[in-house]
Design an enzyme around this catalytic site. Structure first.
Site, PDB file in Angstrom:
ATOM      1  N   HIS A 245       0.853  -1.192   0.000  1.00  0.00           N
ATOM      2  CA  HIS A 245       0.000   0.000   0.000  1.00  0.00           C
ATOM      3  C   HIS A 245       0.888   1.241   0.000  1.00  0.00           C
ATOM      4  CE1 HIS A 245      -2.295   3.155   2.037  1.00  0.00           C
ATOM      5  NE2 HIS A 245      -3.405   2.497   1.822  1.00  0.00           N
ATOM      6  N   ARG A 288      -2.820   1.275  -4.404  1.00  0.00           N
ATOM      7  CA  ARG A 288      -2.565  -0.166  -4.466  1.00  0.00           C
ATOM      8  C   ARG A 288      -2.929  -0.656  -5.850  1.00  0.00           C
ATOM      9  NH1 ARG A 288      -6.382  -2.649  -0.061  1.00  0.00           N
ATOM     10  NH2 ARG A 288      -7.417  -0.632   0.128  1.00  0.00           N
ATOM     11  N   LYS A 291      -6.474  -0.131  -7.836  1.00  0.00           N
ATOM     12  CA  LYS A 291      -7.366   0.817  -7.183  1.00  0.00           C
ATOM     13  C   LYS A 291      -7.375   2.088  -8.010  1.00  0.00           C
ATOM     14  CE  LYS A 291      -9.028   0.639  -3.415  1.00  0.00           C
ATOM     15  NZ  LYS A 291      -9.414   1.057  -2.062  1.00  0.00           N
ATOM     16  N   ASP A 294      -5.691   8.722  -6.921  1.00  0.00           N
ATOM     17  CA  ASP A 294      -6.052   9.625  -5.827  1.00  0.00           C
ATOM     18  C   ASP A 294      -4.916  10.635  -5.698  1.00  0.00           C
ATOM     19  OD1 ASP A 294      -6.388  10.912  -3.324  1.00  0.00           O
ATOM     20  OD2 ASP A 294      -7.295   9.147  -2.408  1.00  0.00           O
ATOM     21  N   CYS A 296      -3.714  12.326  -3.326  1.00  0.00           N
ATOM     22  CA  CYS A 296      -2.794  12.271  -2.173  1.00  0.00           C
ATOM     23  C   CYS A 296      -1.617  11.338  -2.429  1.00  0.00           C
ATOM     24  CB  CYS A 296      -3.514  11.866  -0.895  1.00  0.00           C
ATOM     25  SG  CYS A 296      -4.066  10.150  -0.829  1.00  0.00           S
ATOM     26  N   TYR A 297      -1.812  10.321  -3.282  1.00  0.00           N
ATOM     27  CA  TYR A 297      -0.697   9.411  -3.562  1.00  0.00           C
ATOM     28  C   TYR A 297       0.397  10.079  -4.388  1.00  0.00           C
ATOM     29  CZ  TYR A 297      -3.448   5.847  -1.338  1.00  0.00           C
ATOM     30  OH  TYR A 297      -4.162   5.157  -0.406  1.00  0.00           O
ATOM     31  N   ASP A 349      -8.840  14.810  -4.238  1.00  0.00           N
ATOM     32  CA  ASP A 349      -8.505  13.419  -4.564  1.00  0.00           C
ATOM     33  C   ASP A 349      -8.613  13.214  -6.079  1.00  0.00           C
ATOM     34  OD1 ASP A 349     -10.438  10.393  -3.601  1.00  0.00           O
ATOM     35  OD2 ASP A 349      -9.081  10.720  -5.240  1.00  0.00           O
ATOM     36  N   ASP A 356     -10.108  19.144   0.791  1.00  0.00           N
ATOM     37  CA  ASP A 356      -9.824  19.061   2.227  1.00  0.00           C
ATOM     38  C   ASP A 356      -8.337  19.316   2.421  1.00  0.00           C
ATOM     39  OD1 ASP A 356     -10.299  15.595   1.727  1.00  0.00           O
ATOM     40  OD2 ASP A 356      -8.341  16.518   2.047  1.00  0.00           O
ATOM     41  N   HIS A 359      -5.783  16.431   1.376  1.00  0.00           N
ATOM     42  CA  HIS A 359      -5.476  16.339  -0.048  1.00  0.00           C
ATOM     43  C   HIS A 359      -4.735  17.562  -0.559  1.00  0.00           C
ATOM     44  CE1 HIS A 359      -8.302  12.938   0.030  1.00  0.00           C
ATOM     45  NE2 HIS A 359      -7.505  12.496  -0.936  1.00  0.00           N
TER      46      HIS A 359
END
Lengths: 439, 259
Positions: A245, A288, A291, A294, A296-297, A349, A356, A359
Site C-alpha cells: 500500500h 494499491r 485501485k 487519488d 494524495c498518492y 482526490d 480538504d 489532499h
C-alpha cells in the site's frame, strides 16, 4: 466517449484510456465460471471524468497557448480560512487537530505563503496544549498522546521554525513516550494499548531523528520488523502479510532510510512496484494495485522516487538519470493542475470530490517532488504550465520544506540527547536486544 | 490559559463534502434553524466529552460513562482517547461471572458495528473489536467470519477488514481450504480484486505446501491449476494488473529477501 484530440507538445499523454480499448476474446473452456467480458465500472467512470476535464481544458486553450495555472491565491485563502475556522463536517477529525494544523501549515509553506507572527504564535500555543506531561502529543487538548498527532505536531513546529516553536517540544518526555510504545518485536504501537502498524515506526523514527532524541536501542531490530512488511509485490504493507500500500510503503522506505538500514530493502522490487502505481492515463498515482487514482498518492508514491534515486545512486550512479526521477513528472503535474484544483480553493482526490486539507497538503507535496529533481550536486526543475506554478522544494523523508528540515537539524543536533529514565529501566529488565546497525 | 478557539472544530452533520451534492435552496429561516441544530449538537458533544473526562479523572467507571462514550464514539469513531477510556471502564466493571462478561462483550460487538457504520475504515473501531475478541472466554469466531464477508461486500479492498479477517482465521477453526474457496469466489466475482489474489498467495503455501526441494511457492498440481486461472484472467482482460502481479509470485520470480 468522444475520440481524443492530438495533445499539444507539453502533454505527456499519447494513448487513450485503457477502458476504451478492451477487446473481446473467445470463450475459454478452462474455468467457465470466470466472467468473460468484465468491465471495471469504477475505473471507467474515473477515466471518463478525467478525460472530460482534459478535453475541456484543451478545447478552451485552443485559441491561445493556454498553460495550466496553479491557482495559488485561491488555495492560500482556503488554507488561511481553515486555520481560523473549520466547518461542521470536521468533527470526524476532532482527534486529529495537529494533523489539520500540519496539513495547512505545510501546504502554505509549499505555496511560499508564510504565517504571520501572530498566526505562528497561535499555532505554537495550540500545539503546546496538545502535548501531554507524559510526553508526545494528542489529537487535541486533554487527549491521550498518539504517534500520528505527535508526528504532525513536530512537523508543524519545525515548519514554523522559530526558537519558541522548537522549544515547545519537550524532548525528554518525547523520548520516554517513544520508548513506552516500543513492542517486543521492535515495532511501535500508535498509542498506549493501541494498534501496531508501520505508520508507528515511521512517526517514531521521524520525530526522533528531527528532534535528536534517538538513543541506541530505541530502534534496535526495528529495520528487520520493517522488512517483514515488504511483500513479494515489492511495496510495503501496514503489518506483515498484508498487501502493499502506498502510504505504508512510504513509511517503510523513509523509516529504513532514516535508520541507515536501506541496504536491507529489495530496492529493484520496490521500484518496479512503485512505477506501476502511476496511472498511464490519469497521470496520478493509485495507492494499491487495481485501485483508483487519488491525488494524495502524488506524495506517498511520488515521494518514493527521490529516496529510491538516492539509494540506487549509492550502488550504481552511472545508470541513473541526472535529470529526472523514474516516474513521469509531467503527467503527474498535469493530473494535479487540470483535474485536482477545486474551484472554491483547495485541492482534491479526483474530479467529483470536495477539497480538504489532507489532499491539499499531499497533492502540493507531490507536485513539489515532481517539479524538483535534486541530488547533492544537481537541481533540475520541471515546471509544467505557467512558471508561477513553481513550488517550494520539500524534504522527501520528513515532508517538511527542505530549508525547515535543515534549520531544525542544525538546532536540535546541537542539543544533547536526553538521558531517559525509562530507557535505563528497559535495559535493566532486558526487554530489548541491542544490535549494531550496519552503516 | 487562553481558549484555543481558533482551532476548534464545530460539531454537526458529518458530511464534509459540499462539491457535487444537490443544493437545496434554504431560506434565512431554514439556515437559522440548521445553525441552532448544529449549536445544540455541539453543546451536547462538548458536555459529553467533559463528563467522560470528569469520570475518568475520578475513576467513576459507571453505566453513564459507558453510555456517553458509546454516543460520542458513534459520532466520531476515530477518537482514540475515548476508546481507551471505554476499555478502562469495561475492565473496571468486569464481572467474575463468565456469562455476564460475555453478554457485555456481545454488546460491545454491536456497539462497534454502529461505529463502523459511521466509518468502516476506523482504526479505533477495528482495534477495539480485536480487543473484545481477545477478552471473550469463548470467542464467537464463526460470526466474525460472516461479518468480514459482509464488510468485504461493502468494500472488497478494505484492508482493515482483511487484516481483521486474518486475525479471526488465526484465532478460529476456519480452515485455510475454506478461505481459499472464499478468495476464489471473490476473484470470480471481480477479477480486479487484488486483495483476494494477494490473500490467495498467503493461503496456497499453507494448503498446498511445496516439497522442500521445490523452487516454487506451492506444490506442482496446485501451481498448474493456479497458472490456468491466471491465463484465463489475463485473456479476459490483459490490462488488469492483478493476475500479472500474482503470476510473478506464482512462478517464484521474486527474490526471496528477509520476510
Amino acid at each position: 466517449m468522444a475520440a481524443f484530440p492530438l495533445y499539444p507538445q507539453w502533454s505527456s499523454r499519447c494513448c487513450p484510456p485503457p477502458s476504451q480499448g478492451r477487446h473481446h476474446p473467445p470463450a475459454l473452456p478452462l474455468l467457465p465460471s470466470l466472467p468473460q467480458d468484465r468491465p471495471h465500472p469504477l475505473l471507467a467512470k474515473v477515466e471518463k471524468s478525467v478525460g472530460a476535464m482534459l478535453n475541456c481544458f484543451l478545447s478552451l486553450g485552443k485559441h491561445e497557448s493556454k498553460q495550466p495555472v496553479l491557482e495559488r491565491e485561491s488555495h492560500i485563502a482556503y488554507l488561511r480560512r481553515g486555520l481560523k475556522h473549520l466547518p461542521e463536517g470536521f468533527v470526524s477529525l476532532d482527534a486529529s487537530r495537529p494533523w489539520l494544523v500540519y496539513w495547512a501549515v505545510h501546504a502554505l509553506e509549499i505555496l511560499d505563503a508564510r504565517l504571520t507572527d501572530a498566526e505562528a504564535s497561535a499555532v505554537v500555543d495550540f500545539l503546546k496544549h496538545c502535548q501531554n506531561p507524559s510526553g508526545g502529543f494528542g489529537g487535541g487538548p486533554g487527549q491521550y498522546s498518539h504517534l500520528a498527532p505527535t508526528y504532525a505536531a513536530v512537523n508543524a513546529l519545525v515548519i514554523i521554525g522559530t526558537k519558541d516553536a522548537y522549544d515547545a517540544i519537550n524532548r525528554d518526555t518525547l523520548q520516554d513516550f517513544l520508548w513506552s510504545l516500543r513492542t517486543e518485536e521492535a515495532s511501535f504501537r500508535m498509542h498506549e494499548g493501541g494498534e501496531v502498524d508501520i505508520r508507528g515506526v515511521y512517526c517514531a523514527v521521524s520525530v526522533a531523528r528531527l528532534t535528536n532524541v534517538s538513543t541506541e536501542g530505541l530502534f534496535a531490530n526495528t529495520p528487520h520488523w520493517i522488512m517483514r512488511c515488504q511483500s513479494y509485490e515489492g511495496g510495503f504493507s501496514g503489518t506483515p502479510g498484508m498487501e502493499a500500500h502506498g502510504g505504508y510503503t512510504f513509511c517503510g522506505l523513509a523509516a529504513l532510510t532514516l535508520l541507515h538500514a536501506h541496504h536491507l530493502c529489495d530496492t529493484p522490487s520496490l521500484l518496479r512496484w512503485a512505477v506501476n502505481r502511476q496511472m498511464r492515463f490519469e497521470g496520478g498515482f493509485q495507492g494499491r494495485t487495481n485501485k483508483l487514482v487519488d491525488g494524495c498518492y502524488s506524495f506517498w508514491q511520488g515521494g518514493l522516487f527521490p529516496i529510491l534515486h538516492t539509494l540506487l545512486a549509492q550502488e550504481d550512479a552511472q545508470n541513473l538519470s541526472a535529470e529526472h526521477w523514474m516516474f513521469s513528472q509531467e503527467a503527474l503535474q498535469e493530473y494535479l493542475l487540470i483535474c485536482c484544483q477545486h474551484s472554491r480553493g483547495g485541492l482534491i482526490d479526483k474530479p467529483g470530490k470536495g477539497p480538504d486539507f489532507y489532499h491539499t497538503c499531499y497533492t502540493l507535496s507531490g507536485m513539489s517532488v515532481a517539479q524538483h529533481f535534486t541530488t547533492t550536486a544537481i537541481h533540475k526543475k520541471c515546471i509544467v504550465g505557467h512558471p508561477s506554478n513553481e513550488l517550494v522544494p520539500v524534504h522527501a523523508l520528513y515532508n517538511v520544506g527542505v530549508e525547515a528540515a535543515v534549520m531544525a537539524s542544525q538546532y536540535f543536533n546541537n542539543l544533547p540527547v536526553p538521558q531517559s529514565r525509562s530507557r535505563k529501566a528497559a535495559e535493566d529488565s532486558g526487554c530489548c536486544q541491542q544490535e549494531k546497525v550496519q552503516t | 490559559m487562553s481558549e484555543p478557539c481558533l482551532f476548534y472544530a464545530h460539531c454537526g452533520e458529518q458530511d464534509a463534502q459540499v462539491h457535487g451534492r444537490l443544493k437545496i435552496k434554504t431560506t434565512a429561516e431554514q439556515a437559522a434553524e440548521k445553525k441552532k441544530e448544529r449549536e445544540e449538537k455541539q453543546k451536547l458533544y462538548l458536555a459529553g466529552l467533559s463528563k467522560v473526562f470528569e469520570k475518568r479523572a475520578s475513576e467513576t467507571y459507571d453505566e453513564e460513562c459507558l453510555k456517553t462514550t458509546a454516543q460520542l464514539l458513534a459520532a466520531n469513531p476515530d477518537a482514540t482517547t475515548l476508546w481507551n477510556i471505554r476499555r478502562e471502564a469495561l475492565l473496571a466493571g468486569k464481572s467474575e461471572n463468565e456469562e455476564l462478561w460475555s453478554e457485555v462483550l456481545q454488546g460491545e460487538l454491536k456497539m462497534i458495528v454502529a461505529c463502523l457504520g459511521k466509518n468502516h475504515k476506523s482504526y479505533g473501531a477495528w482495534h477495539h473489536r480485536c480487543w473484545v475478541m481477545e477478552n471473550f472466554p469463548n470467542p464467537p469466531w464463526a460470526d466474525e467470519v460472516k461479518l468480514c464477508d459482509s464488510y468485504l461486500k461493502l468494500d472488497e479492498r478494505n484492508f482493515h477488514c482483511w487484516d481483521y479477517r486474518r486475525f479471526v482465521v488465526a484465532g478460529s477453526k476456519q480452515q485455510p481450504e475454506d478461505e481459499l474457496k472464499a478468495s476464489q469466489q471473490l476473484i470470480e466475482h471481480n477479477l480486479s480484486n487484488y486483495s483476494a489474489w494477494h490473500y490467495r498467495s498467503k493461503l496456497l503455501p499453507l494448503v498446498h505446501p511445496p516439497p522442500a526441494t521445490s523452487p516454487h511457492p506451492v506444490a506442482e498440481q496446485a501451481l498448474i491449476k493456479e497458472l490456468q486461472m491466471v491465463v484465463e484472467a489475463v485473456f479476459t482482460d490483459p490490462s488488469d494488473q492483478s493476475p500479472w502481479f500474482f503470476l510473478r509470485w506464482l512462478v517464484g520470480r521474486q527474490e526471496k529477501g528477509p520476510r
